[in-house]
Scaffold this motif. Structure first.
Motif, PDB file in Angstrom:
ATOM      1  N   SER A  88       0.869  -1.138  -0.059  1.00  0.00           N
ATOM      2  CA  SER A  88      -0.046   0.035   0.019  1.00  0.00           C
ATOM      3  C   SER A  88       0.719   1.174   0.129  1.00  0.00           C
ATOM      4  CB  SER A  88      -0.757   0.102   1.187  1.00  0.00           C
ATOM      5  OG  SER A  88      -1.699  -1.173   1.214  1.00  0.00           O
ATOM      6  N   ASP A  89       1.955   1.367   0.723  1.00  0.00           N
ATOM      7  CA  ASP A  89       2.877   2.480   0.750  1.00  0.00           C
ATOM      8  C   ASP A  89       3.722   2.744  -0.483  1.00  0.00           C
ATOM      9  OD1 ASP A  89       2.418   2.741   3.496  1.00  0.00           O
ATOM     10  OD2 ASP A  89       4.020   1.844   4.286  1.00  0.00           O
ATOM     11  N   ARG A  90       3.864   1.470  -1.260  1.00  0.00           N
ATOM     12  CA  ARG A  90       4.475   1.449  -2.684  1.00  0.00           C
ATOM     13  C   ARG A  90       3.495   2.423  -3.466  1.00  0.00           C
ATOM     14  NH1 ARG A  90       8.498   0.484  -5.902  1.00  0.00           N
ATOM     15  NH2 ARG A  90       8.050  -0.006  -8.007  1.00  0.00           N
ATOM     16  N   ALA A  95       1.801   7.720  -6.181  1.00  0.00           N
ATOM     17  CA  ALA A  95       0.972   8.760  -6.102  1.00  0.00           C
ATOM     18  C   ALA A  95       1.546  10.155  -5.709  1.00  0.00           C
ATOM     19  CB  ALA A  95      -0.549   8.783  -5.176  1.00  0.00           C
ATOM     20  N   LYS A  96       2.164  10.008  -4.731  1.00  0.00           N
ATOM     21  CA  LYS A  96       2.967  11.272  -4.233  1.00  0.00           C
ATOM     22  C   LYS A  96       4.062  11.831  -5.171  1.00  0.00           C
ATOM     23  CE  LYS A  96       5.619  13.006  -0.348  1.00  0.00           C
ATOM     24  NZ  LYS A  96       6.092  12.738   1.129  1.00  0.00           N
ATOM     25  N   GLY A 112       6.505   2.087 -14.270  1.00  0.00           N
ATOM     26  CA  GLY A 112       6.769   3.291 -13.251  1.00  0.00           C
ATOM     27  C   GLY A 112       6.440   4.735 -13.572  1.00  0.00           C
ATOM     28  N   SER A 113       5.796   4.757 -14.661  1.00  0.00           N
ATOM     29  CA  SER A 113       5.490   6.358 -15.216  1.00  0.00           C
ATOM     30  C   SER A 113       3.985   6.685 -15.487  1.00  0.00           C
ATOM     31  CB  SER A 113       6.387   6.646 -16.166  1.00  0.00           C
ATOM     32  OG  SER A 113       6.368   5.757 -17.074  1.00  0.00           O
ATOM     33  N   LYS A 114       3.322   5.564 -15.805  1.00  0.00           N
ATOM     34  CA  LYS A 114       1.935   5.592 -16.437  1.00  0.00           C
ATOM     35  C   LYS A 114       0.942   4.785 -15.865  1.00  0.00           C
ATOM     36  CE  LYS A 114      -0.892   5.376 -20.717  1.00  0.00           C
ATOM     37  NZ  LYS A 114      -1.208   7.078 -20.488  1.00  0.00           N
ATOM     38  N   GLY A 232      13.553   9.478  -2.337  1.00  0.00           N
ATOM     39  CA  GLY A 232      12.976   8.484  -1.727  1.00  0.00           C
ATOM     40  C   GLY A 232      11.686   7.896  -2.646  1.00  0.00           C
ATOM     41  N   LEU A 233      11.054   8.473  -3.643  1.00  0.00           N
ATOM     42  CA  LEU A 233      10.025   7.891  -4.472  1.00  0.00           C
ATOM     43  C   LEU A 233      10.140   7.464  -5.578  1.00  0.00           C
ATOM     44  CD1 LEU A 233       7.904  11.361  -3.835  1.00  0.00           C
ATOM     45  CD2 LEU A 233       7.823   9.338  -2.391  1.00  0.00           C
TER      46      LEU A 233
END
Length: 245
Positions: A88-90, A95-96, A112-114, A232-233
């Motif tokens: 869930s954190d991933r 989103a962040k 990782g981008s769309k 960190g994202l």
């Protein structure tokens, strides 16, 4: 169940690319054009079509398909047998990184981008058809060790080399919640993630991985994913490959 954390030894940064080989009993897939990460839950009533779609994507040789089961639907009456807060954190981290606070299931993230709604078959296939990865990962097994080689490319930013372990197939009977009474087949179910080392754009990367240690605890396969990070994202995925014994 998460495997014990492991920090693979960084043996040296090299420009050479190892040959890919496998015995008849094992499968090594390289040359992927897309990594598809599905955020799903056994308690999500709209997720079964996306789960089935991921199963079909996993059959493609040019796609690395990974199912991350989240835990934020557990409160409705059924605790996902594969759900974990880290997954869930991933999803929240993605989103962040896009400047959003909204997460939902089913969601598929491509390279990782769309992000697309995971049950919208046409949109998912369009995103995969348009996807491309700028690097390749070479895997070569020698005894109980898996050699991982990623060539350099000075045009790209440095990135992190991740190990993702998974179960290729599991059948679960759901007794409660919105999917009560259903017997579901899940594929490419992620069980854990850990950093192996760094990929440096000017010199590439070469690492070795002890397979027995990594494929314990019921894991049936692993993916090596090279992904950029910023503050960190998670960012763009540059390369990926899979190994199944």
């Amino acid at each position: 169940m998460f495997p014990r954390p492991f920090a693979g030894p960084l043996l040296g940064l090299v420009a050479s690319l190892a040959l890919t080989s496998a015995s008849p009993a094992e499968t090594i897939r390289t040359g992927a054009k897309a990594v598809v990460e599905l955020f799903t839950s056994q308690g999500c009533v709209s997720c079964p079509p996306a789960d089935a779609l991921l199963t079909s994507l996993a059959e493609r040789k040019d796609v690395v398909a990974l199912a991350y089961h989240v835990d934020y639907w557990d409160y409705i009456g059924w605790e996902d047998t594969f759900g974990h807060e880290a997954f869930s954190d991933r999803q929240r981290a993605y989103a962040k990184s896009w400047g959003s606070s909204r997460i939902y299931t089913p969601q598929m993230v491509v390279n990782g981008s769309k992000a697309v709604v995971g049950s919208r078959r046409t949109e998912v296939h369009d995103a995969v058809s348009e996807a491309a990865l700028p690097l390749s990962v070479s895997l070569h097994r020698s005894g109980d060790m898996l050699k991982i080689s990623v060539p350099p490319d000075a045009r790209l930013p440095n990135a992190v080399v991740w190990l993702v372990t998974y179960i290729d197939r599991a059948e679960i009977s759901i007794d409660r919640g919105d999917n009560a009474g259903k017997s579901m087949v899940y594929t490419q179910v992620v069980t854990g993630r850990q950093i192996l080392g760094m990929w440096e754009a000017h010199s590439g990367a070469e690492l070795k991985l002890p397979l027995t240690e990594m494929l314990g605890a019921g894991n049936t396969g692993l993916a090596v994913v090279v992904q950029q990070e910023s503050k960190g994202l998670p960012g763009a995925i540059l390369a990926a490959a899979t190994y199944e014994p």
